[in-house]
Write a protein that holds these residues in place. Structure first.
Motif, PDB file in Angstrom:
ATOM      1  N   TYR A  96      -4.848  -8.576   5.092  1.00  0.00           N
ATOM      2  CA  TYR A  96      -5.185  -7.318   4.430  1.00  0.00           C
ATOM      3  C   TYR A  96      -4.402  -7.218   3.114  1.00  0.00           C
ATOM      4  CZ  TYR A  96      -6.514  -6.280   9.274  1.00  0.00           C
ATOM      5  OH  TYR A  96      -7.048  -6.330  10.538  1.00  0.00           O
ATOM      6  N   PRO A  97      -4.727  -8.039   2.126  1.00  0.00           N
ATOM      7  CA  PRO A  97      -3.859  -8.115   0.935  1.00  0.00           C
ATOM      8  C   PRO A  97      -3.721  -6.805   0.163  1.00  0.00           C
ATOM      9  CG  PRO A  97      -5.923  -9.327   0.617  1.00  0.00           C
ATOM     10  CD  PRO A  97      -5.847  -8.975   2.054  1.00  0.00           C
ATOM     11  N   GLU A  98      -4.805  -6.100  -0.080  1.00  0.00           N
ATOM     12  CA  GLU A  98      -4.706  -4.889  -0.890  1.00  0.00           C
ATOM     13  C   GLU A  98      -3.916  -3.798  -0.167  1.00  0.00           C
ATOM     14  OE1 GLU A  98      -8.759  -3.992  -1.709  1.00  0.00           O
ATOM     15  OE2 GLU A  98      -8.932  -5.499  -3.296  1.00  0.00           O
ATOM     16  N   GLU A  99      -4.207  -3.604   1.102  1.00  0.00           N
ATOM     17  CA  GLU A  99      -3.516  -2.564   1.865  1.00  0.00           C
ATOM     18  C   GLU A  99      -2.038  -2.896   2.053  1.00  0.00           C
ATOM     19  OE1 GLU A  99      -6.250  -4.165   2.681  1.00  0.00           O
ATOM     20  OE2 GLU A  99      -7.800  -2.844   3.493  1.00  0.00           O
ATOM     21  N   LYS A 100      -1.734  -4.159   2.309  1.00  0.00           N
ATOM     22  CA  LYS A 100      -0.335  -4.544   2.533  1.00  0.00           C
ATOM     23  C   LYS A 100       0.470  -4.471   1.244  1.00  0.00           C
ATOM     24  CE  LYS A 100       2.897  -5.533   5.327  1.00  0.00           C
ATOM     25  NZ  LYS A 100       3.260  -4.540   6.357  1.00  0.00           N
ATOM     26  N   LEU A 101      -0.140  -4.848   0.136  1.00  0.00           N
ATOM     27  CA  LEU A 101       0.552  -4.760  -1.145  1.00  0.00           C
ATOM     28  C   LEU A 101       0.948  -3.317  -1.446  1.00  0.00           C
ATOM     29  CD1 LEU A 101      -1.552  -7.251  -3.286  1.00  0.00           C
ATOM     30  CD2 LEU A 101       0.932  -7.354  -2.976  1.00  0.00           C
ATOM     31  N   ALA A 102       0.069  -2.385  -1.128  1.00  0.00           N
ATOM     32  CA  ALA A 102       0.378  -0.969  -1.377  1.00  0.00           C
ATOM     33  C   ALA A 102       1.588  -0.523  -0.562  1.00  0.00           C
ATOM     34  CB  ALA A 102      -0.834  -0.111  -1.050  1.00  0.00           C
ATOM     35  N   ARG A 103       1.699  -0.969   0.676  1.00  0.00           N
ATOM     36  CA  ARG A 103       2.844  -0.590   1.525  1.00  0.00           C
ATOM     37  C   ARG A 103       4.122  -1.277   1.050  1.00  0.00           C
ATOM     38  NH1 ARG A 103       1.683   2.440   5.844  1.00  0.00           N
ATOM     39  NH2 ARG A 103       3.860   2.175   6.512  1.00  0.00           N
ATOM     40  N   VAL A 104       4.012  -2.564   0.698  1.00  0.00           N
ATOM     41  CA  VAL A 104       5.194  -3.305   0.248  1.00  0.00           C
ATOM     42  C   VAL A 104       5.769  -2.664  -1.009  1.00  0.00           C
ATOM     43  CG1 VAL A 104       6.007  -5.501  -0.712  1.00  0.00           C
ATOM     44  CG2 VAL A 104       4.526  -5.489   1.315  1.00  0.00           C
ATOM     45  N   ALA A 105       4.894  -2.231  -1.914  1.00  0.00           N
ATOM     46  CA  ALA A 105       5.358  -1.620  -3.168  1.00  0.00           C
ATOM     47  C   ALA A 105       6.192  -0.369  -2.906  1.00  0.00           C
ATOM     48  CB  ALA A 105       4.158  -1.281  -4.049  1.00  0.00           C
ATOM     49  N   GLU A 107       8.048   0.080  -0.171  1.00  0.00           N
ATOM     50  CA  GLU A 107       9.213  -0.244   0.655  1.00  0.00           C
ATOM     51  C   GLU A 107      10.175  -1.233   0.005  1.00  0.00           C
ATOM     52  OE1 GLU A 107       7.237  -1.831   4.024  1.00  0.00           O
ATOM     53  OE2 GLU A 107       6.414   0.099   4.705  1.00  0.00           O
ATOM     54  N   THR A 108       9.766  -1.888  -1.087  1.00  0.00           N
ATOM     55  CA  THR A 108      10.559  -2.970  -1.672  1.00  0.00           C
ATOM     56  C   THR A 108      11.124  -2.552  -3.020  1.00  0.00           C
ATOM     57  OG1 THR A 108       9.151  -4.586  -0.564  1.00  0.00           O
ATOM     58  CG2 THR A 108      10.518  -5.399  -2.381  1.00  0.00           C
ATOM     59  N   GLY A 109      12.411  -2.841  -3.224  1.00  0.00           N
ATOM     60  CA  GLY A 109      13.050  -2.476  -4.482  1.00  0.00           C
ATOM     61  C   GLY A 109      12.665  -3.396  -5.621  1.00  0.00           C
ATOM     62  N   ASP A 110      13.001  -4.688  -5.496  1.00  0.00           N
ATOM     63  CA  ASP A 110      12.764  -5.652  -6.568  1.00  0.00           C
ATOM     64  C   ASP A 110      11.416  -6.338  -6.342  1.00  0.00           C
ATOM     65  OD1 ASP A 110      12.784  -7.539  -8.528  1.00  0.00           O
ATOM     66  OD2 ASP A 110      14.692  -8.463  -7.952  1.00  0.00           O
ATOM     67  N   TRP A 114      10.062 -10.303  -5.193  1.00  0.00           N
ATOM     68  CA  TRP A 114       9.151 -10.414  -4.043  1.00  0.00           C
ATOM     69  C   TRP A 114       7.872 -11.126  -4.443  1.00  0.00           C
ATOM     70  CZ3 TRP A 114       4.245  -8.957  -2.643  1.00  0.00           C
ATOM     71  CH2 TRP A 114       3.946  -9.004  -1.269  1.00  0.00           C
ATOM     72  N   TYR A 115       7.332 -10.758  -5.610  1.00  0.00           N
ATOM     73  CA  TYR A 115       6.130 -11.439  -6.102  1.00  0.00           C
ATOM     74  C   TYR A 115       6.366 -12.939  -6.225  1.00  0.00           C
ATOM     75  CZ  TYR A 115       3.947  -6.978  -7.563  1.00  0.00           C
ATOM     76  OH  TYR A 115       3.381  -5.732  -7.594  1.00  0.00           O
ATOM     77  N   ARG A 116       7.501 -13.304  -6.810  1.00  0.00           N
ATOM     78  CA  ARG A 116       7.783 -14.714  -7.067  1.00  0.00           C
ATOM     79  C   ARG A 116       7.855 -15.506  -5.753  1.00  0.00           C
ATOM     80  NH1 ARG A 116       9.392 -16.545 -11.688  1.00  0.00           N
ATOM     81  NH2 ARG A 116      10.065 -14.453 -12.326  1.00  0.00           N
ATOM     82  N   ILE A 117       8.606 -14.985  -4.808  1.00  0.00           N
ATOM     83  CA  ILE A 117       8.739 -15.677  -3.519  1.00  0.00           C
ATOM     84  C   ILE A 117       7.388 -15.753  -2.806  1.00  0.00           C
ATOM     85  CG2 ILE A 117       9.745 -15.495  -1.210  1.00  0.00           C
ATOM     86  CD1 ILE A 117      12.203 -14.187  -2.578  1.00  0.00           C
TER      87      ILE A 117
END
Length: 663
Positions: A96-105, A107-110, A114-117
């Motif tokens: 679920y890439p679009e939905e998960k990206l929204a949640r990660v954004a 919850e994640t500081g840097d 995160w994108y790079r890894i």
């Protein structure tokens, strides 16, 4: 696997037409080299799923996870270097890439780090799942806007310093110009696209679960799929053709199981005419035998008034159904279903009915629209309401689009890479012989009967409206739904009347065709495979339709491994019986394995908590050698193209066909 006979030499006219596409020796030679390279690759991975029954959330999760294969790839690459929690998140991101990206954004500081890894990890997975295909095939599967970049990243040799520098520069640029999220979505979709090369749906997308239309929307966009019609698919196909009987059946079933969302929201079909009719003719009638079934907490979402209306609608449409079925049986004595004429057998004074010599008490005989002297005739009001409802089914653009897809991608059976795929059964006699049918003055059985039945089913949709052929095809779709000897129904009778009106459950029995006894016999399975032109150690019958009771120790593998039943209970109503929540059969170049799935806890929970469906694979057959594309049906077609191109080369060299260097 069956080998097809070599094609005869192509005609000169055909070679001249082929030369327009390959106008020179160089062009023809290059294509031969390309095709030979493809023929030597491992065969693509096939997935087989059946009996999804409208359970769209579980189905879409299974497709997103490729039945657990995506998670296997994640673990194979990162189990020793990445924590389980991070692997869980990575797998969910792919699903679920679009939905998960929204949640990660949130919850994640840097996010840059995160994108790079994440991009590095996704490219590694993408490289793994595309490695068995030609670069050309992978490029065609890529989203056009990112095809060049993805191609460069997955084909970069990271060991070389200058390549590594270029690789890192591409990823940095993607992040710097704020395209990381779009790119991640594109890579995730490519991973899912490449993990499954071809999908087989072995019947029954419709009924039971809430939204078969969402499943059909997904399938119409899927890159490579075929469908074997199930009895519930045939039911909806017949309703879409304009069969009033099957429209009544769809509505009766849907109201009974409180499954109206697919009709009203999914297909935009209004049930107002039925509600008005039911309130007029059944308002003061006992409808307690026709209460709708509510699953779990569903009952709390409806008022008593709603439930009473549902019961009235259910009774009204079911009586219409019994009348229309009777008309079909009387119109077609060749269907051999006269014993299912029941309305005229009711003894209203005794409130009983005699079926097959046994008298049963009836729970209800209050049928205000039934003329006892002519019980199978619709009242004028019934005729009007079923016509209105049927017109609505025919005018539903979305339903018609889905049914056209079922006809174009589907059939009663399919032979594919040495396997015979069918939903129900190949009808057999109690002695284990092929059951025979009379049709068009001929005696048909086995493959010939299934071919005939499919042709008539197509006639029901495509023949001229109002023609005898169209009417017979529509009636035959009803026979396929519930008829004695139907290959997709596979039972002696459908006891809807008994289940609604008789408390004695002994009358509810629906004896199965003898096929379901004999499919445990390897010799019978081999004989049936031979009937369809299949012989060899790796040929199988792949079946849906009858749920495997794994809770009771039943195995999906029958007939000494020659037949596999893949109905594991996607439908929640069957899961207490099956003990699991579906099967997927996976056939790749090295093995066949069956994957059993545990119940799905829901899409939102999967995205929020990184919860996956627990899937347990079991390999039951290994290939002697890795299967190459040249050994598949697609390989046979590619080999024919190679042979034709070699004939074209010979024609160029002999002067029979002239090269055209201007192109």
């Amino acid at each position: 696997m069956k080998k097809e006979a070599a094609a005869s030499a192509p005609s000169l006219r055909y070679l001249q037409m082929l030369s327009r596409q390959y106008p020179t020796v160089q062009a023809a030679s290059s294509e031969i080299i390309n095709l030979q390279a493809i023929l030597n690759l491992p065969k693509g991975t096939e997935h087989f799923i059946s009996d999804v029954h409208g359970e769209y959330e579980a189905f879409l999760h299974i497709m997103n996870s490729a039945s657990g294969v995506v998670r296997e790839k994640v673990d194979e690459l990162f189990s020793s270097s990445v924590s389980k929690a991070e692997r869980d998140q990575l797998a969910t991101l792919i699903y679920y890439p679009e939905e998960k990206l929204a949640r990660v954004a949130k919850e994640t500081g840097d996010m840059e780090e995160w994108y790079r890894i994440t991009l590095h990890r996704l490219i590694d997975i993408c490289r793994m799942v595309t490695s068995k295909y030609t670069r050309s095939k992978v490029r065609k599967a890529m989203p056009k806007e990112y095809a060049y970049i993805i191609d460069e990243l997955i084909n970069t040799n990271y060991e070389y310093h200058n390549k590594r520098s270029n690789y890192e520069n591409i990823i940095s640029t993607i992040i710097d110009i704020d395209r990381a999220e779009d790119f991640i979505v594109a890579v995730c979709e490519l991973i899912k696209r490449m993990v499954v090369d071809h999908l087989h749906i072995v019947g029954d997308m419709f009924d039971r679960g809430p939204r078969a239309d969402i499943i059909m929307d997904f399938l119409t966009e899927y890159h490579s799929v075929d469908i074997q019609w199930g009895n519930h698919d045939v039911l909806w196909m017949g309703a879409a053709t304009g069969s009033r009987t099957l429209v009544a059946t769809v509505l009766s079933n849907s109201i009974h199981y409180n499954n109206l969302e697919v009709i009203e929201t999914g297909y935009g079909i209004s049930l107002r005419p039925l509600a008005l009719f039911a309130n007029e003719f059944y308002k003061d009638v006992d409808c307690s035998c026709f209460k709708a079934k509510f699953a779990g907490d569903d009952a709390n979402n409806y008022t008593e008034k709603d439930k009473a209306l549902a019961a009235r609608m259910h009774k009204a449409i079911t009586i219409i159904l019994f009348k229309l079925e009777g008309q079909k049986i009387l119109r077609h004595p060749e269907f051999g279903m006269e014993d299912r004429l029941l309305l005229d057998k009711i003894d209203y004074e005794k409130k009983s009915i005699t079926i097959n010599g046994v008298e049963y008490q009836l729970s209800d005989t209050d049928f205000p629209t039934v003329d006892r002297a002519n019980p199978y005739e619709l009242s004028p009001e019934e005729d009007e309401v079923i016509n209105q409802l049927t017109n609505s089914f025919q005018r539903s653009e979305k339903l018609q689009r889905h049914v056209r897809f079922l006809y174009s991608k589907g059939g009663l059976y399919k032979i594919y890479n040495g396997n015979l795929l069918l939903h129900g059964c190949i009808p057999l006699t109690p002695e284990g012989e092929l059951l025979t049918f009379r049709a068009d003055g001929k005696t048909l059985s086995g493959r010939a009967f299934l071919d005939y039945a499919e042709a008539v089913a197509r006639q029901g949709y495509y023949a001229k409206p109002g023609s005898e052929e169209r009417q017979y095809g529509m009636d035959y779709l009803w026979f396929l739904w519930c008829g004695r000897g139907s290959p997709v129904f596979g039972r002696d009778r459908m006891t809807t009347f008994e289940r609604r009106l008789i408390k004695d459950e002994s009358s509810w029995a629906e004896p199965k065709n003898a096929y379901y006894t004999f499919y445990n016999d390897p010799a019978v399975c081999e004989r049936l495979l031979k009937e369809f032109g299949l012989e060899g150690p790796h040929c199988h019958i792949i079946n849906g339709h009858v749920p495997v009771k794994s809770r009771k120790g039943e195995s999906p593998i029958k007939g000494g491994g020659k037949l596999i039943v893949i109905d594991g209970g996607f439908c929640r109503a069957y899961q207490p019986t099956t003990g699991i929540a579906g099967y997927t059969l996976i056939y790749n170049s090295e093995s066949m394995r069956i994957v059993s799935h545990e119940p799905f806890e829901g899409r939102e929970n999967a995205i929020r908590e990184n919860r996956d469906i627990l899937s347990s694979p079991v390999i039951f057959e290994r290939m002697d050698d890795k299967v190459k594309i040249r050994s598949t049906d697609i390989g046979n077609e590619l080999q024919r193209q190679v042979d034709d191109l070699k004939a074209l080369l010979a024609a160029y060299r002999s002067g029979l066909v002239k090269e055209d260097h201007r192109k």
